[in-house]
Design an enzyme around this catalytic site. Structure first.
Site, PDB file in Angstrom:
ATOM      1  CG  HIS A 139     -17.340  23.250  10.985  1.00  0.00           C
ATOM      2  ND1 HIS A 139     -16.683  24.464  10.935  1.00  0.00           N
ATOM      3  CD2 HIS A 139     -17.033  22.710  12.195  1.00  0.00           C
ATOM      4  CE1 HIS A 139     -15.996  24.643  12.048  1.00  0.00           C
ATOM      5  NE2 HIS A 139     -16.190  23.596  12.823  1.00  0.00           N
ATOM      6  CE  LYS A 144     -19.296  26.422  14.026  1.00  0.00           C
ATOM      7  NZ  LYS A 144     -19.339  24.991  14.041  1.00  0.00           N
ATOM      8  CG  ASP A 193     -40.856  34.045  12.689  1.00  0.00           C
ATOM      9  OD1 ASP A 193     -41.073  32.820  12.648  1.00  0.00           O
ATOM     10  OD2 ASP A 193     -41.249  34.772  13.609  1.00  0.00           O
ATOM     11  CG  HIS A 229     -14.474  27.926  17.968  1.00  0.00           C
ATOM     12  ND1 HIS A 229     -15.724  28.105  17.408  1.00  0.00           N
ATOM     13  CD2 HIS A 229     -14.140  26.636  17.718  1.00  0.00           C
ATOM     14  CE1 HIS A 229     -16.124  26.971  16.864  1.00  0.00           C
ATOM     15  NE2 HIS A 229     -15.182  26.066  17.020  1.00  0.00           N
ATOM     16  CE  LYS A 249     -15.010  28.366  13.481  1.00  0.00           C
ATOM     17  NZ  LYS A 249     -13.758  27.864  13.924  1.00  0.00           N
ATOM     18  CG  ASP A 282      -8.032  48.096   3.809  1.00  0.00           C
ATOM     19  OD1 ASP A 282      -6.967  47.849   4.410  1.00  0.00           O
ATOM     20  OD2 ASP A 282      -8.163  47.997   2.579  1.00  0.00           O
TER      21      ASP A 282
END
Length: 987
Positions: free
Chosen positions: A358, A360, A365, A788, A790, A795
């Site tokens: 899952h 991404k 470089d 979508h 996450k 604080d």
């Protein structure tokens, strides 16, 4: 000891030169060195400064002649290879010929059938082969020849088990192996699920290798064989000025532009990893004006320039998902031979059916990487406006006009062909958060990719020469021989938190002398042969003691930190005492200032860089400031996903720990929210328990504490909630409502039993919704904005960004693979918290303000209203009030689903039938407004334009419908196929 070793090398080199006929003496100033060195050798145990300087100059000159040092004889004699002094892989530790048995037959003109001990032919009658082994701080590589640059095999060091199960302490990376044959001397290297048996020439060689490998794998600060904070494979970065930086991007437009710019500046290699990747994705819009920005075009242009591109795709279960990774791989491989693609896992051979990759990831470089919630695929491109229509198409071409609630494409062969009727159905807007990392955190992400790539390569294409093994780069940002032990003060902007942190790197005073290249002095100022100080300049933005040069802080470097790519046959280049002449790229940061939809993004970004004050410029941009910070890469991996021996759930640990330590508030945006309290035998992650305990503590201490959670209004999967084929949607809803508000295991009910009706003063739940016309004078429609992202912000000083959802799939480590990063601010701005002055982190606070201003529909001049996130005038009068008002307006105009007035599937069917009869057509979730809204005034029915009513909506924030379907059991029924699937699929 160092000088003794240098003298030994000098004597050996001199002997070697004499043996080879003296051909190496040209241009070597032996007369300058030997008169000084000889007396020192005879009379002293250590060399004088004068002798030391002279010998250094002699040897530097000797090794500075590339024709000399690249001779095969000299390289073998000195035990160096093409990888020895390549700075991106770290210092030279140990190299030598050893025998291996696990590799396929190596083709060469030499006879490798000799036994290494007795030199007889075929005496052992086995398949041992001689290879060149290279030990680096993070891995052990095997080369066919010292001059090769491509490894035959590589062992990337990873976290070892805590013990061997026999109570004998931590498992070693390398161990001696006893054998009855006195001519054979073995040792074994075990890491992850791999265990390789090796043979050396003698028992003393075995001991040397075992000691060197264990030392390399366990030495701090990396110490790749033992876990770090939160159980992560990667240590915290940025504790000293090591170049750790981060920048956030809100929504796809900003993130895709930044990724496209990075790809365009690539010089050497690109790593990409995705759950779903679409080669035909346009990274810039309007797409008609940016044909060259299509992902396959960007990658093709770089591949033709020689950039090596490695892409890892999740190989899905085709019956369950329609992301068609076979098609993506085919299109990617057609681009160029420099594009390599692996799909993983093979479900039948691995037995993994339920879990997915899952992550991404984009790494360019080894200089900058991008991680977060955004896949490079259709439907993800969006801006802060979150438009619901695009007819005729300008922004979202073909299948990029995406609404998974309505329909999932059945084929990807014609991506420019519409899947949805744009005149009838809205797209589903997509809200997400991504971030960029520089410095050691970037190389930690790259190391994770290398580990996953090599594991997939061994399982999928072990004998495919076109698919190479990869080597992880080292984490020092200055040449390793400058890594002297120094004392660095890390100054917190809040003087009360200031502390002195002593730097401990791989080459500090704890390192033995043999780990430092022989010819390089450890003093801060190098002396030339005449005894005068010689200055060093590094164009990578770091001075002698690893202190960042502030004049380069706005740069966006992408090129590898080395002089030039190493070529076969040049193993000693970079060993000579010379200044690096790296030319790092700086153009990209100025381009990033223009990303976003608002004209004032550039001014805000620049204003954020100017100082510590909370500025009044536009903070509603989609691109954050690039800031110095403390970072730690965290992940979820296990044996099936990365070949590790340990299950790592450092993302889960980080969530729980950060929540427990929060002082003022926790803000969460996530695609899912499924968690459990202590004693829950079904849901195993404990994010919910951490929130419950923290709120309980705040209540008992009578302190203000806020938890704000934003999630999707409905799961983003196809099917009406009453449809027979939507059992999976209902199942996910069941687990989320079980977590939030239904049953004894829910947080709201548990807290209500303790706090009573004031529970929403402490914790509350929200969603996002958008509206607009499908086209000019077309119908007014609404759709949820699919959350979508996450992320978690704590604080206004700490942010967690990654790919992991809050559910067992993402957090337990043994299921889906995930990647994330904890970003702790080092730069602070003046702010307020709880009505008092407060030092807020530049990264975390600017991200929160950007998100809140988008959700609340605030203008630039209104940002100050949300500076303090916890006081009642912000939390109740703005945040909660806006959500309540928006919810009421959307309900009046659309009666959209979900809402708190529908408690059962029967009432849902009744509502759907009523609106379809009244309007003639609606979306799957009742998202189309009537032409006129009917209202009663003075006993008469009055019709008003729905857009007039919707003009009172501010932003996209709405309340989460806690009472929706409250009388229904949403779990799959026995006559639905989902009933027979493992419940773990849904949580």
């Amino acid at each position: 000891m160092m000088m003794n070793r240098m003298m030994t090398l000098f004597q050996c080199a001199l002997m070697k030169v004499q043996e080879t006929g003296g051909f190496l003496f040209r241009d070597v100033p032996s007369s300058a060195a030997l008169p000084i060195i000889r007396p020192t050798l005879l009379k002293q145990h250590s060399m004088s400064d004068r002798a030391k300087v002279a010998m250094q100059g002699y040897l530097n000159h000797f090794l500075g002649n590339i024709d000399i040092v690249n001779s095969h004889e000299v390289c073998k004699f000195l035990e160096v290879s093409s990888l020895s002094f390549s700075p991106e892989y770290g210092p030279k530790l140990k190299e030598d010929y050893i025998l291996v048995k696990h590799l396929p037959k190596i083709r060469s003109g030499e006879d490798h059938n000799k036994c290494c001990s007795c030199n007889w032919f075929n005496c052992c009658k086995d398949n041992w082969q001689k290879v060149w082994a290279v030990l680096k701080p993070g891995f052990l590589a095997f080369l066919k020849d010292p001059f090769d640059t491509e490894p035959l095999d590589i062992v990337v060091f990873d976290v070892l088990p805590a013990s061997d199960g026999n109570g004998e302490g931590r498992v070693s990376l390398a161990k001696e192996v006893k054998d009855g044959n006195p001519l054979r001397h073995y040792f074994r290297v075990s890491c992850g699920i791999r265990s390789i048996k090796l043979r050396a020439k003698s028992n003393s060689k075995v001991k040397d290798w075992v000691a060197a490998i264990n030392d390399a794998g366990l030495r701090p600060p990396e110490g790749w064989c033992h876990p770090h904070r939160f159980g992560s494979f990667a240590p915290p970065r940025g504790l000293v000025e090591d170049g750790s930086q981060a920048q956030w991007f809100v929504d796809g437009q900003a993130a895709f532009e930044a990724i496209a710019l990075a790809i365009e500046k690539a010089k050497s290699e690109i790593f990409m990893c995705d759950w779903w990747l679409c080669p035909e994705l346009y990274m810039r819009r309007p797409f008609q004006n940016h044909a060259s920005s299509r992902l396959d075009s960007l990658l093709g242009a770089k591949a033709k320039q020689g950039v090596q591109i490695y892409i890892l795709l999740y190989k899905e279960v085709a019956l369950a998902l329609k992301i068609n990774s076979v098609y993506s791989k085919k299109k990617l491989l057609e681009i160029h031979e420099n594009v390599r693609v692996l799909r993983y896992p093979d479900h039948f051979s691995s037995g993994v059916y339920l879990w997915s990759h899952h992550e991404k990831i984009v790494v360019v470089d080894h200089q900058v990487c991008f991680i977060g919630g955004l896949d490079l695929c259709f439907g993800r491109y969006d801006s802060s406006e979150h438009k619901v229509g695009d007819c005729p198409p300008r922004i979202w071409p073909g299948k990029d006009y995406y609404n998974p609630r309505e329909s999932e494409p059945n084929t990807w062969e014609d991506t420019m062909k519409d899947e949805l009727d744009r005149a009838k159905y809205p797209r589903m807007p997509w809200h997400d958060v991504h971030c960029a990392l520089w410095g050691p955190p970037c190389r930690d992400v790259a190391r994770h990719f290398v580990q996953r790539w090599n594991y997939a390569k061994r399982n999928k294409a072990p004998n495919e020469q076109a698919i190479p093994l990869l080597m992880p780069q080292h984490h020092m940002v200055i040449p390793h021989y400058m890594g002297v032990s120094i004392e660095t003060d890390t100054e917190n902007k809040d003087a009360s938190n200031a502390q002195s942190i002593k730097r401990q790197d791989s080459f500090s005073s704890e390192s033995s002398c043999q780990d430092v290249p022989l010819l390089m002095p450890q003093e801060a100022d190098e002396m030339n042969i005449s005894g005068e100080p010689k200055s060093r300049e590094f164009s990578n933005g770091y001075d002698l003691h690893n202190q960042p040069n502030r004049s380069t802080r706005i740069s966006f470097p992408f090129r590898k930190a080395k002089v030039e790519p190493f070529l076969p046959g040049m193993p000693m280049k970079g060993f000579v005492d010379e200044a690096d002449d790296m030319d790092c790229q700086r153009e990209l940061s100025s381009s990033l200032m223009h990303i976003g939809t608002r004209a004032s993004d550039k001014e805000w970004w620049e204003a954020q860089e100017r100082g510590n004050q909370v500025v009044s410029a536009d903070e509603t941009g989609q691109v954050g400031p690039r800031v110095w910070c403390r970072c730690q890469v965290i992940r979820s991996v296990s044996q099936w996903s990365a070949g590790t021996s340990q299950i790592e759930e450092s993302i889960h640990n980080a969530y729980c720990s950060l929540i427990q330590k929060a002082e003022h508030f926790v803000y969460i945006e996530n695609q899912f929210f499924i968690s459990g309290l202590v004693g829950d035998e079904i849901i195993r992650n404990r994010v919910l328990e951490a929130l419950y305990e923290r709120v309980t503590r705040a209540y008992n201490e009578k302190k203000c504490f806020r938890v704000i959670i934003v999630i999707p209004l409905l799961p983003g999967f196809q099917g009406g909630l009453d449809d027979s084929g939507a059992a999976s949607v209902r199942a996910i809803m069941h687990w989320q409502y079980r977590t939030i508000c239904r049953g004894n295991t829910s947080i709201l009910q548990s807290l209500s039993d303790l706090i009573g009706p004031r529970v929403h003063d402490y914790i509350s739940f929200y969603g996002l919704r958008s509206y607009g016309r499908l086209f000019d004078d077309g119908p007014v429609v609404s759709s949820q904005v699919y959350v979508h992202s996450k992320i978690m912000i704590v604080d206004d000083c700490t942010a967690l960004i990654g790919s992991a959802n809050i559910n067992d799939r993402s957090l337990l480590g043994s299921r889906d693979s995930e990647i994330g990063v904890i970003i702790e601010d080092k730069e602070f701005v003046d702010s307020y918290m709880g009505g008092s002055p407060y030092k807020a982190g530049k990264f975390a606070s600017s991200l929160r303000r950007s998100l809140w201003s988008e959700h609340l529909g605030l203008h630039a001049g209104e940002i100050g209203q949300i500076t303090d996130p916890v006081i009642d005038s912000t939390y109740k009068d703005i945040w909660m009030a806006t959500a309540k008002t928006n919810t009421m307006i959307f309900q009046d105009v659309f009666s959209c689903i979900p809402n708190d007035l529908i408690h059962s599937r029967a009432s849902l069917r009744q509502c759907l039938a009523h609106w379809k009869e009244k309007i003639g057509h609606t979306t799957i979730d009742l998202g189309i407004a009537p032409n006129k809204l009917e209202s009663y005034q003075d006993g008469d029915i009055k019709g008003t334009d729905p857009m007039e009513r919707l003009m009172s909506v501010r932003g996209h924030l709405v309340s989460f419908p806690l009472d929706f379907m409250s009388r229904e059991d949403l779990r799959p029924m026995f006559n639905e196929s989902e009933y027979y699937a493992s419940p773990q699929v849904f949580h």
